[in-house]
Design a protein around this motif. Structure first.
Motif, PDB file in Angstrom:
ATOM      1  N   PHE A  92       0.761  -1.287   0.026  1.00 43.05           N
ATOM      2  CA  PHE A  92       0.067  -0.138   0.107  1.00 43.05           C
ATOM      3  C   PHE A  92       0.886   1.220  -0.114  1.00 43.05           C
ATOM      4  O   PHE A  92       1.903   1.356   0.711  1.00 43.05           O
ATOM      5  N   PRO A  94       1.524   4.582   1.180  1.00 41.77           N
ATOM      6  CA  PRO A  94       1.247   5.759   2.448  1.00 41.77           C
ATOM      7  C   PRO A  94       0.652   6.711   1.752  1.00 41.77           C
ATOM      8  O   PRO A  94       1.121   7.534   0.705  1.00 41.77           O
ATOM      9  N   CYS A 121      -1.635  -3.430  11.131  1.00 42.92           N
ATOM     10  CA  CYS A 121      -1.763  -3.186   9.764  1.00 42.92           C
ATOM     11  C   CYS A 121      -0.858  -2.377   9.248  1.00 42.92           C
ATOM     12  O   CYS A 121      -0.842  -1.445   8.674  1.00 42.92           O
ATOM     13  N   THR A 122       0.560  -2.813   9.374  1.00 43.15           N
ATOM     14  CA  THR A 122       1.763  -1.983   9.089  1.00 43.15           C
ATOM     15  C   THR A 122       1.987  -1.795   7.664  1.00 43.15           C
ATOM     16  O   THR A 122       2.958  -0.768   7.445  1.00 43.15           O
ATOM     17  N   GLY A 123       1.830  -2.610   6.696  1.00 45.30           N
ATOM     18  CA  GLY A 123       2.087  -2.297   5.519  1.00 45.30           C
ATOM     19  C   GLY A 123       3.444  -2.289   5.263  1.00 45.30           C
ATOM     20  O   GLY A 123       4.266  -2.774   5.654  1.00 45.30           O
ATOM     21  N   VAL A 126       5.609   2.218   7.538  1.00 48.14           N
ATOM     22  CA  VAL A 126       5.791   3.642   7.472  1.00 48.14           C
ATOM     23  C   VAL A 126       5.526   4.126   8.877  1.00 48.14           C
ATOM     24  O   VAL A 126       5.973   4.953   9.201  1.00 48.14           O
ATOM     25  N   ASP A 144       1.331  -7.325  10.317  1.00 40.53           N
ATOM     26  CA  ASP A 144       0.635  -7.397   9.021  1.00 40.53           C
ATOM     27  C   ASP A 144       0.407  -8.735   8.880  1.00 40.53           C
ATOM     28  O   ASP A 144       1.310  -9.679   9.048  1.00 40.53           O
ATOM     29  N   VAL A 145      -0.727  -9.007   7.967  1.00 40.42           N
ATOM     30  CA  VAL A 145      -1.217 -10.179   7.667  1.00 40.42           C
ATOM     31  C   VAL A 145      -0.635 -10.757   6.173  1.00 40.42           C
ATOM     32  O   VAL A 145      -0.558 -12.044   5.964  1.00 40.42           O
ATOM     33  N   ASP A 146      -0.253  -9.748   5.360  1.00 36.62           N
ATOM     34  CA  ASP A 146       0.099 -10.104   4.039  1.00 36.62           C
ATOM     35  C   ASP A 146       1.763 -10.151   3.758  1.00 36.62           C
ATOM     36  O   ASP A 146       2.429  -9.244   4.130  1.00 36.62           O
ATOM     37  N   GLY A 173       0.915 -11.386  11.343  1.00 31.83           N
ATOM     38  CA  GLY A 173      -0.366 -11.973  12.323  1.00 31.83           C
ATOM     39  C   GLY A 173      -1.318 -11.109  11.748  1.00 31.83           C
ATOM     40  O   GLY A 173      -1.266 -10.330  10.989  1.00 31.83           O
ATOM     41  N   ASP A 174      -2.518 -11.545  12.212  1.00 34.72           N
ATOM     42  CA  ASP A 174      -3.852 -11.236  11.937  1.00 34.72           C
ATOM     43  C   ASP A 174      -4.778 -10.360  13.077  1.00 34.72           C
ATOM     44  O   ASP A 174      -4.823 -11.057  13.871  1.00 34.72           O
ATOM     45  N   VAL A 175      -5.012  -9.246  12.725  1.00 33.44           N
ATOM     46  CA  VAL A 175      -5.365  -8.434  13.720  1.00 33.44           C
ATOM     47  C   VAL A 175      -6.704  -8.749  14.036  1.00 33.44           C
ATOM     48  O   VAL A 175      -7.300  -8.277  15.195  1.00 33.44           O
ATOM     49  N   ASN A 194      -3.829   2.022  10.391  1.00 35.92           N
ATOM     50  CA  ASN A 194      -4.633   2.426   9.027  1.00 35.92           C
ATOM     51  C   ASN A 194      -4.990   1.232   8.562  1.00 35.92           C
ATOM     52  O   ASN A 194      -4.179   0.457   7.902  1.00 35.92           O
ATOM     53  N   PRO A 196      -7.602  -1.700   6.448  1.00 31.48           N
ATOM     54  CA  PRO A 196      -8.380  -1.738   5.178  1.00 31.48           C
ATOM     55  C   PRO A 196      -9.855  -1.276   5.644  1.00 31.48           C
ATOM     56  O   PRO A 196     -10.207  -1.761   6.462  1.00 31.48           O
ATOM     57  N   VAL A 215      -6.339  -6.341  -0.288  1.00 31.22           N
ATOM     58  CA  VAL A 215      -6.412  -6.738   1.141  1.00 31.22           C
ATOM     59  C   VAL A 215      -5.999  -5.405   2.029  1.00 31.22           C
ATOM     60  O   VAL A 215      -6.304  -5.480   3.316  1.00 31.22           O
ATOM     61  N   ALA A 216      -5.405  -4.806   1.327  1.00 30.01           N
ATOM     62  CA  ALA A 216      -4.918  -3.259   2.082  1.00 30.01           C
ATOM     63  C   ALA A 216      -5.968  -2.057   1.968  1.00 30.01           C
ATOM     64  O   ALA A 216      -5.924  -1.243   2.789  1.00 30.01           O
TER      65      ALA A 216
HETATM   66  C1  LIG Z   1      -4.299   0.665   4.262  1.00 36.31           C
HETATM   67  S1  LIG Z   1      -2.804  -0.301   4.588  1.00 36.31           S
HETATM   68  C2  LIG Z   1      -2.163   0.716   5.689  1.00 36.31           C
HETATM   69  C3  LIG Z   1      -0.446   0.335   5.717  1.00 36.31           C
HETATM   70  C4  LIG Z   1       0.189   1.422   6.451  1.00 36.31           C
HETATM   71  N1  LIG Z   1      -0.291   1.343   7.770  1.00 36.31           N
HETATM   72  C5  LIG Z   1       0.094   2.987   5.922  1.00 36.31           C
HETATM   73  O1  LIG Z   1      -0.405   3.603   6.675  1.00 36.31           O
HETATM   74  O2  LIG Z   1       0.636   2.899   4.760  1.00 36.31           O
HETATM   75  C6  LIG Z   1      -3.527  -1.537   5.418  1.00 36.31           C
HETATM   76  C7  LIG Z   1      -2.786  -2.979   5.858  1.00 36.31           C
HETATM   77  O3  LIG Z   1      -3.370  -3.784   6.493  1.00 36.31           O
HETATM   78  C8  LIG Z   1      -3.104  -5.253   6.189  1.00 36.31           C
HETATM   79  N2  LIG Z   1      -4.097  -5.902   6.821  1.00 36.31           N
HETATM   80  C9  LIG Z   1      -5.364  -6.170   6.215  1.00 36.31           C
HETATM   81  N3  LIG Z   1      -6.032  -7.029   6.879  1.00 36.31           N
HETATM   82  C10 LIG Z   1      -5.341  -7.253   8.038  1.00 36.31           C
HETATM   83  C11 LIG Z   1      -5.527  -8.134   9.111  1.00 36.31           C
HETATM   84  N4  LIG Z   1      -6.684  -8.771   9.209  1.00 36.31           N
HETATM   85  N5  LIG Z   1      -4.465  -8.479   9.855  1.00 36.31           N
HETATM   86  C12 LIG Z   1      -3.177  -7.446   9.873  1.00 36.31           C
HETATM   87  N6  LIG Z   1      -3.086  -6.850   8.788  1.00 36.31           N
HETATM   88  C13 LIG Z   1      -4.134  -6.560   7.813  1.00 36.31           C
HETATM   89  C14 LIG Z   1      -2.863  -5.108   4.706  1.00 36.31           C
HETATM   90  O4  LIG Z   1      -1.968  -6.089   4.288  1.00 36.31           O
HETATM   91  C15 LIG Z   1      -2.144  -3.709   4.459  1.00 36.31           C
HETATM   92  O5  LIG Z   1      -0.752  -3.841   4.593  1.00 36.31           O
END
Ligand SMILES: C[S@@+](CC[C@H](N)C(=O)[O-])C[C@H]1O[C@@H](n2cnc3c(N)ncnc32)[C@H](O)[C@@H]1O
Length: 292
Positions: A92, A94, A121-123, A126, A144-146, A173-175, A194, A196, A215-216
């Motif tokens: 994703f 930022p 959800c660190t992506g 950043v 992050d899950v991805d 991991g999965d939040v 931040n 999805p 997924v993001a």
């Molecule tokens: C909107 S992006 C934000 C990335 C970063 N925090 C930023 O602000 O640029 C959301 C992130 O959440 C992750 N994500 C989605 N579902 C998730 C879950 N269930 N558990 C952990 N991470 C997840 C995605 O892989 C993606 O990297």
């Protein structure tokens, strides 16, 4: 070789990007020129003439941007706070609006020594890395899950550590798992997220549809499903007086604050606008003196 005015190259690039429906054509044209020349955008007026290969390099990138490839995929980086991170396919990009969420979090940490911070959800990593840069004493966890996003986050974490920042602790991991970071329950000063949040089926610009991982961007439950779990995690993780900030869709300016307000242990729920004045992120504090 006939040197050409940079100003004309930028005008032509702006026109092409405008015709392609790019949201900020002039800014993108200037940022592409700045990238090609290795000159800060504000200093472009000091470059009156450029060689034909430079004009051609600008044109090549402009044509890709006109196909709606995100600017950050062309330059290879994005900025947040006082750092930049590497960006490309599979992660994703930022967004500037996340800057305000970071600012709120850093303000909350003022006066707290050795704070524990969690970025859900660190992506690209950043937010976590921007906190670690601003607060070298912080212990920063990120998840992050991805796997593709995690690969970018690891790469960026290595770069920031090599630049002298405190290392972050990065996990797969999965939040939505009720035990995520369970070992930190009641110990966290700041939860940033931040997630999805775009409701599934929403029409989004080509930069998002074709280049941000789905997924993001998208979440089930009208865009609220991941956020519901993040609210539960924050209520569990925060120490008394700790704070949470969660970015949300601009259609969720009431729904997301309501999710936080429904938690007995969260108080001072406030929704905040983004730079365009749209509802964008919610904050809350953990009450002092009651159990989750
Ligand atoms: C909107 S992006 C934000 C990335 C970063 N925090 C930023 O602000 O640029 C959301 C992130 O959440 C992750 N994500 C989605 N579902 C998730 C879950 N269930 N558990 C952990 N991470 C997840 C995605 O892989 C993606 O990297």
């Amino acid at each position: 070789m006939n040197r050409q005015p940079l100003r004309l190259a930028i005008m032509e690039a702006t026109r092409i990007l405008e015709d392609a429906g790019v949201a900020s054509p002039r800014a993108d044209a200037e940022l592409i020129a700045s990238h090609v020349l290795g000159v800060e955008r504000g200093r472009l007026p000091l470059v009156p003439l450029v060689d034909p290969p430079v004009v051609e390099a600008i044109r090549q990138l402009v044509m890709r941007r006109a196909k709606r490839v995100p600017l950050q995929h062309l330059t290879g980086w994005a900025a947040l706070g006082d750092i930049t991170v590497d960006i490309g396919p599979g992660v994703f990009v930022p967004r500037p609006e996340t800057e305000l969420l970071l600012e709120w979090g850093l303000k909350l940490l003022k006066g707290r020594e050795y704070p524990v911070v969690v970025d859900l959800c660190t992506g690209s990593g950043v937010l976590a890395l921007a906190v670690a840069h601003a607060r070298p004493d912080a212990v920063v966890y990120a998840v992050d899950v991805d796997p593709n996003a995690l690969a970018w986050a690891r790469h960026n974490a290595d770069l920031r550590a090599a630049a002298g920042d405190t290392s972050i602790r990065l996990y797969s991991g999965d939040v939505t798992d009720a035990t995520v970071f369970a070992e930190l329950d009641g110990l966290v000063d700041l939860v940033l997220c931040n997630p999805p949040y775009v409701p599934q089926g929403t029409q989004v610009p080509p930069e998002v549809a074709e280049h941000d991982p789905p997924v993001a961007v998208f979440a089930p439950g009208g865009g609220l499903e991941v956020i519901r779990h993040v609210v539960a995690a924050a209520a569990r993780l925060l120490r008394p007086g700790g704070g949470v900030a969660i970015e949300h869709d601009d259609t969720h300016g009431k729904a997301v604050p309501a999710l936080l307000s429904a938690r007995r242990v969260l108080t001072d729920v406030v929704d905040h606008p983004d730079l365009a004045g749209r509802p964008r992120f919610v904050t809350a504090l953990r009450t002092v003196g009651s159990a989750a």
